[in-house]
Write a protein that holds these residues in place. Structure first.
Motif, PDB file in Angstrom:
ATOM      1  N   HIS A  49       0.832  -1.202   0.000  1.00 47.80           N
ATOM      2  CA  HIS A  49       0.000   0.000   0.000  1.00 47.80           C
ATOM      3  C   HIS A  49       0.867   1.252   0.000  1.00 47.80           C
ATOM      4  CE1 HIS A  49      -2.894   2.951   1.808  1.00 47.80           C
ATOM      5  NE2 HIS A  49      -3.629   2.450   0.839  1.00 47.80           N
ATOM      6  N   ASP A  50       1.949   1.235   0.769  1.00 47.57           N
ATOM      7  CA  ASP A  50       2.859   2.384   0.800  1.00 47.57           C
ATOM      8  C   ASP A  50       3.515   2.613  -0.555  1.00 47.57           C
ATOM      9  OD1 ASP A  50       2.223   2.757   3.431  1.00 47.57           O
ATOM     10  OD2 ASP A  50       4.052   1.816   4.217  1.00 47.57           O
ATOM     11  N   ARG A  51       3.733   1.543  -1.299  1.00 44.41           N
ATOM     12  CA  ARG A  51       4.349   1.640  -2.628  1.00 44.41           C
ATOM     13  C   ARG A  51       3.323   1.807  -3.750  1.00 44.41           C
ATOM     14  NH1 ARG A  51       8.870  -3.166  -2.115  1.00 44.41           N
ATOM     15  NH2 ARG A  51      10.045  -2.201  -0.422  1.00 44.41           N
ATOM     16  N   SER A  52       2.058   1.985  -3.400  1.00 48.24           N
ATOM     17  CA  SER A  52       0.950   2.186  -4.347  1.00 48.24           C
ATOM     18  C   SER A  52       0.768   1.013  -5.295  1.00 48.24           C
ATOM     19  CB  SER A  52       1.144   3.477  -5.135  1.00 48.24           C
ATOM     20  OG  SER A  52       1.143   4.587  -4.273  1.00 48.24           O
ATOM     21  N   LYS A  53       1.000  -0.185  -4.804  1.00 45.88           N
ATOM     22  CA  LYS A  53       0.744  -1.389  -5.602  1.00 45.88           C
ATOM     23  C   LYS A  53      -0.664  -1.916  -5.367  1.00 45.88           C
ATOM     24  CE  LYS A  53       4.940  -1.885  -7.245  1.00 45.88           C
ATOM     25  NZ  LYS A  53       5.239  -1.729  -8.644  1.00 45.88           N
ATOM     26  N   VAL A  54      -1.224  -1.645  -4.184  1.00 46.21           N
ATOM     27  CA  VAL A  54      -2.587  -2.056  -3.856  1.00 46.21           C
ATOM     28  C   VAL A  54      -3.335  -0.861  -3.272  1.00 46.21           C
ATOM     29  CG1 VAL A  54      -1.968  -4.461  -3.407  1.00 46.21           C
ATOM     30  CG2 VAL A  54      -1.991  -2.835  -1.531  1.00 46.21           C
ATOM     31  N   HIS A  55      -4.653  -0.936  -3.296  1.00 46.25           N
ATOM     32  CA  HIS A  55      -5.480   0.088  -2.667  1.00 46.25           C
ATOM     33  C   HIS A  55      -6.725  -0.562  -2.076  1.00 46.25           C
ATOM     34  CE1 HIS A  55      -7.213  -0.141  -6.724  1.00 46.25           C
ATOM     35  NE2 HIS A  55      -8.341   0.262  -6.167  1.00 46.25           N
ATOM     36  N   ILE A  56      -7.414   0.178  -1.223  1.00 47.62           N
ATOM     37  CA  ILE A  56      -8.631  -0.328  -0.603  1.00 47.62           C
ATOM     38  C   ILE A  56      -9.772  -0.108  -1.588  1.00 47.62           C
ATOM     39  CG2 ILE A  56     -10.211  -0.136   1.347  1.00 47.62           C
ATOM     40  CD1 ILE A  56      -7.807   1.104   2.889  1.00 47.62           C
ATOM     41  N   GLY A  57     -10.327  -1.209  -2.070  1.00 47.45           N
ATOM     42  CA  GLY A  57     -11.394  -1.126  -3.061  1.00 47.45           C
ATOM     43  C   GLY A  57     -12.763  -0.954  -2.436  1.00 47.45           C
ATOM     44  N   ALA A  58     -12.952  -1.558  -1.258  1.00 47.30           N
ATOM     45  CA  ALA A  58     -14.245  -1.493  -0.587  1.00 47.30           C
ATOM     46  C   ALA A  58     -14.074  -1.937   0.858  1.00 47.30           C
ATOM     47  CB  ALA A  58     -15.251  -2.403  -1.290  1.00 47.30           C
ATOM     48  N   TYR A  59     -15.151  -1.818   1.598  1.00 48.28           N
ATOM     49  CA  TYR A  59     -15.208  -2.329   2.965  1.00 48.28           C
ATOM     50  C   TYR A  59     -16.333  -3.339   3.017  1.00 48.28           C
ATOM     51  CZ  TYR A  59     -12.129   1.442   4.422  1.00 48.28           C
ATOM     52  OH  TYR A  59     -11.050   2.273   4.561  1.00 48.28           O
ATOM     53  N   VAL A  61     -18.416  -6.375   5.710  1.00 47.01           N
ATOM     54  CA  VAL A  61     -18.660  -6.798   7.081  1.00 47.01           C
ATOM     55  C   VAL A  61     -18.444  -8.301   7.157  1.00 47.01           C
ATOM     56  CG1 VAL A  61     -20.372  -6.907   8.934  1.00 47.01           C
ATOM     57  CG2 VAL A  61     -20.320  -4.942   7.386  1.00 47.01           C
ATOM     58  N   ASN A  62     -17.604  -8.740   8.101  1.00 49.12           N
ATOM     59  CA  ASN A  62     -17.339 -10.170   8.224  1.00 49.12           C
ATOM     60  C   ASN A  62     -18.398 -10.835   9.103  1.00 49.12           C
ATOM     61  OD1 ASN A  62     -16.643  -9.548  10.856  1.00 49.12           O
ATOM     62  ND2 ASN A  62     -14.456  -9.819  10.561  1.00 49.12           N
ATOM     63  N   LYS A  63     -18.209 -12.122   9.384  1.00 40.82           N
ATOM     64  CA  LYS A  63     -19.207 -12.882  10.132  1.00 40.82           C
ATOM     65  C   LYS A  63     -19.415 -12.361  11.549  1.00 40.82           C
ATOM     66  CE  LYS A  63     -18.152 -17.089   7.590  1.00 40.82           C
ATOM     67  NZ  LYS A  63     -17.567 -18.421   7.657  1.00 40.82           N
ATOM     68  N   ARG A  64     -18.405 -11.754  12.117  1.00 41.02           N
ATOM     69  CA  ARG A  64     -18.505 -11.238  13.483  1.00 41.02           C
ATOM     70  C   ARG A  64     -19.075  -9.825  13.538  1.00 41.02           C
ATOM     71  NH1 ARG A  64     -12.668 -12.997  15.938  1.00 41.02           N
ATOM     72  NH2 ARG A  64     -12.980 -15.230  15.766  1.00 41.02           N
ATOM     73  N   GLY A  65     -19.373  -9.250  12.397  1.00 38.49           N
ATOM     74  CA  GLY A  65     -19.906  -7.896  12.354  1.00 38.49           C
ATOM     75  C   GLY A  65     -18.836  -6.825  12.312  1.00 38.49           C
ATOM     76  N   GLN A  66     -17.588  -7.231  12.141  1.00 31.58           N
ATOM     77  CA  GLN A  66     -16.492  -6.275  12.062  1.00 31.58           C
ATOM     78  C   GLN A  66     -16.303  -5.848  10.615  1.00 31.58           C
ATOM     79  OE1 GLN A  66     -13.581  -8.919  13.602  1.00 31.58           O
ATOM     80  NE2 GLN A  66     -13.822  -8.219  15.708  1.00 31.58           N
ATOM     81  N   ILE A  67     -15.827  -4.637  10.430  1.00 33.14           N
ATOM     82  CA  ILE A  67     -15.602  -4.113   9.084  1.00 33.14           C
ATOM     83  C   ILE A  67     -14.189  -4.472   8.642  1.00 33.14           C
ATOM     84  CG2 ILE A  67     -15.456  -2.019   7.700  1.00 33.14           C
ATOM     85  CD1 ILE A  67     -17.655  -0.890   9.458  1.00 33.14           C
ATOM     86  N   ALA A  68     -14.089  -5.082   7.452  1.00 40.96           N
ATOM     87  CA  ALA A  68     -12.797  -5.501   6.913  1.00 40.96           C
ATOM     88  C   ALA A  68     -12.558  -4.787   5.590  1.00 40.96           C
ATOM     89  CB  ALA A  68     -12.778  -7.013   6.701  1.00 40.96           C
ATOM     90  N   LYS A  69     -11.283  -4.494   5.318  1.00 43.87           N
ATOM     91  CA  LYS A  69     -10.916  -3.839   4.061  1.00 43.87           C
ATOM     92  C   LYS A  69     -10.767  -4.884   2.962  1.00 43.87           C
ATOM     93  CE  LYS A  69      -8.305  -0.432   6.635  1.00 43.87           C
ATOM     94  NZ  LYS A  69      -6.975   0.004   7.045  1.00 43.87           N
ATOM     95  N   VAL A  70     -11.289  -4.560   1.784  1.00 38.30           N
ATOM     96  CA  VAL A  70     -11.091  -5.414   0.618  1.00 38.30           C
ATOM     97  C   VAL A  70      -9.979  -4.774  -0.200  1.00 38.30           C
ATOM     98  CG1 VAL A  70     -12.124  -6.381  -1.465  1.00 38.30           C
ATOM     99  CG2 VAL A  70     -13.500  -6.144   0.605  1.00 38.30           C
ATOM    100  N   TRP A  71      -8.844  -5.460  -0.270  1.00 39.29           N
ATOM    101  CA  TRP A  71      -7.677  -4.930  -0.969  1.00 39.29           C
ATOM    102  C   TRP A  71      -7.745  -5.313  -2.443  1.00 39.29           C
ATOM    103  CZ3 TRP A  71      -4.661  -1.585   1.469  1.00 39.29           C
ATOM    104  CH2 TRP A  71      -4.712  -1.556   2.859  1.00 39.29           C
ATOM    105  N   VAL A  72      -7.448  -4.352  -3.301  1.00 41.85           N
ATOM    106  CA  VAL A  72      -7.500  -4.544  -4.744  1.00 41.85           C
ATOM    107  C   VAL A  72      -6.109  -4.310  -5.319  1.00 41.85           C
ATOM    108  CG1 VAL A  72      -8.565  -3.751  -6.898  1.00 41.85           C
ATOM    109  CG2 VAL A  72      -9.883  -3.755  -4.783  1.00 41.85           C
ATOM    110  N   TRP A  73      -5.692  -5.183  -6.233  1.00 45.58           N
ATOM    111  CA  TRP A  73      -4.391  -5.042  -6.868  1.00 45.58           C
ATOM    112  C   TRP A  73      -4.434  -3.861  -7.833  1.00 45.58           C
ATOM    113  CZ3 TRP A  73       0.298  -6.600  -5.903  1.00 45.58           C
ATOM    114  CH2 TRP A  73       1.287  -6.404  -6.871  1.00 45.58           C
ATOM    115  N   GLY A  74      -3.395  -3.046  -7.815  1.00 44.16           N
ATOM    116  CA  GLY A  74      -3.281  -1.922  -8.734  1.00 44.16           C
ATOM    117  C   GLY A  74      -3.337  -0.588  -8.014  1.00 44.16           C
ATOM    118  N   ASP A  75      -2.860   0.420  -8.696  1.00 39.77           N
ATOM    119  CA  ASP A  75      -2.848   1.764  -8.141  1.00 39.77           C
ATOM    120  C   ASP A  75      -4.242   2.366  -8.263  1.00 39.77           C
ATOM    121  OD1 ASP A  75      -1.967   4.115  -7.064  1.00 39.77           O
ATOM    122  OD2 ASP A  75      -1.127   4.889  -8.928  1.00 39.77           O
ATOM    123  N   GLY A  76      -4.642   3.090  -7.260  1.00 37.00           N
ATOM    124  CA  GLY A  76      -5.949   3.732  -7.284  1.00 37.00           C
ATOM    125  C   GLY A  76      -6.212   4.448  -5.975  1.00 37.00           C
TER     126      GLY A  76
END
Length: 106
Positions: A49-59, A61-76
């Motif tokens: 993420h620091d090198r701009s190879k991946v970015h957060i595409g979406a958020y 909710v997992n089975k426990r009700g916690q919010i998880a980041k969906v990482w997407v390959w590519g700069d954005g």
């Protein structure tokens, strides 16, 4: 984007190659796919993420009700964090009310 493809675990595969192949995944999914420890995957994702190879595409909710980041390959641009991401159920504690009982002699 919530439909993460099912791939078999490839032991010895790097996190970056796996994410590039899958396209998008959460950290827990990457742990399952690569067979690497959670700390290793988190460290690699942070570096990518620091090198701009991946970015957060979406958020999501997992089975426990916690919010998880969906990482997407590519700069954005990173997706905006949902309003209730900081506190479950949208509850935001107020320090003045929470600390009031400290000043109240009973």
């Amino acid at each position: 984007m919530n439909d993460i493809p099912k791939f078999t675990t490839v032991k010895g595969s790097t996190v970056s190659k796996t994410l590039e192949k899958v396209g998008h995944a959460t950290v827990s999914t990457l742990v399952k796919l690569t067979g690497r420890p959670m700390k290793s995957v988190l460290s690699t994702i942070k570096t990518l993420h620091d090198r701009s190879k991946v970015h957060i595409g979406a958020y999501t909710v997992n089975k426990r009700g916690q919010i998880a980041k969906v990482w997407v390959w590519g700069d954005g641009d990173d997706a905006r964090e949902p309003n209730n991401a900081k506190h479950k159920d949208g509850f935001i504690p107020r320090p003045d009310v929470a600390a009031a009982w400290l000043r109240n002699p009973i």
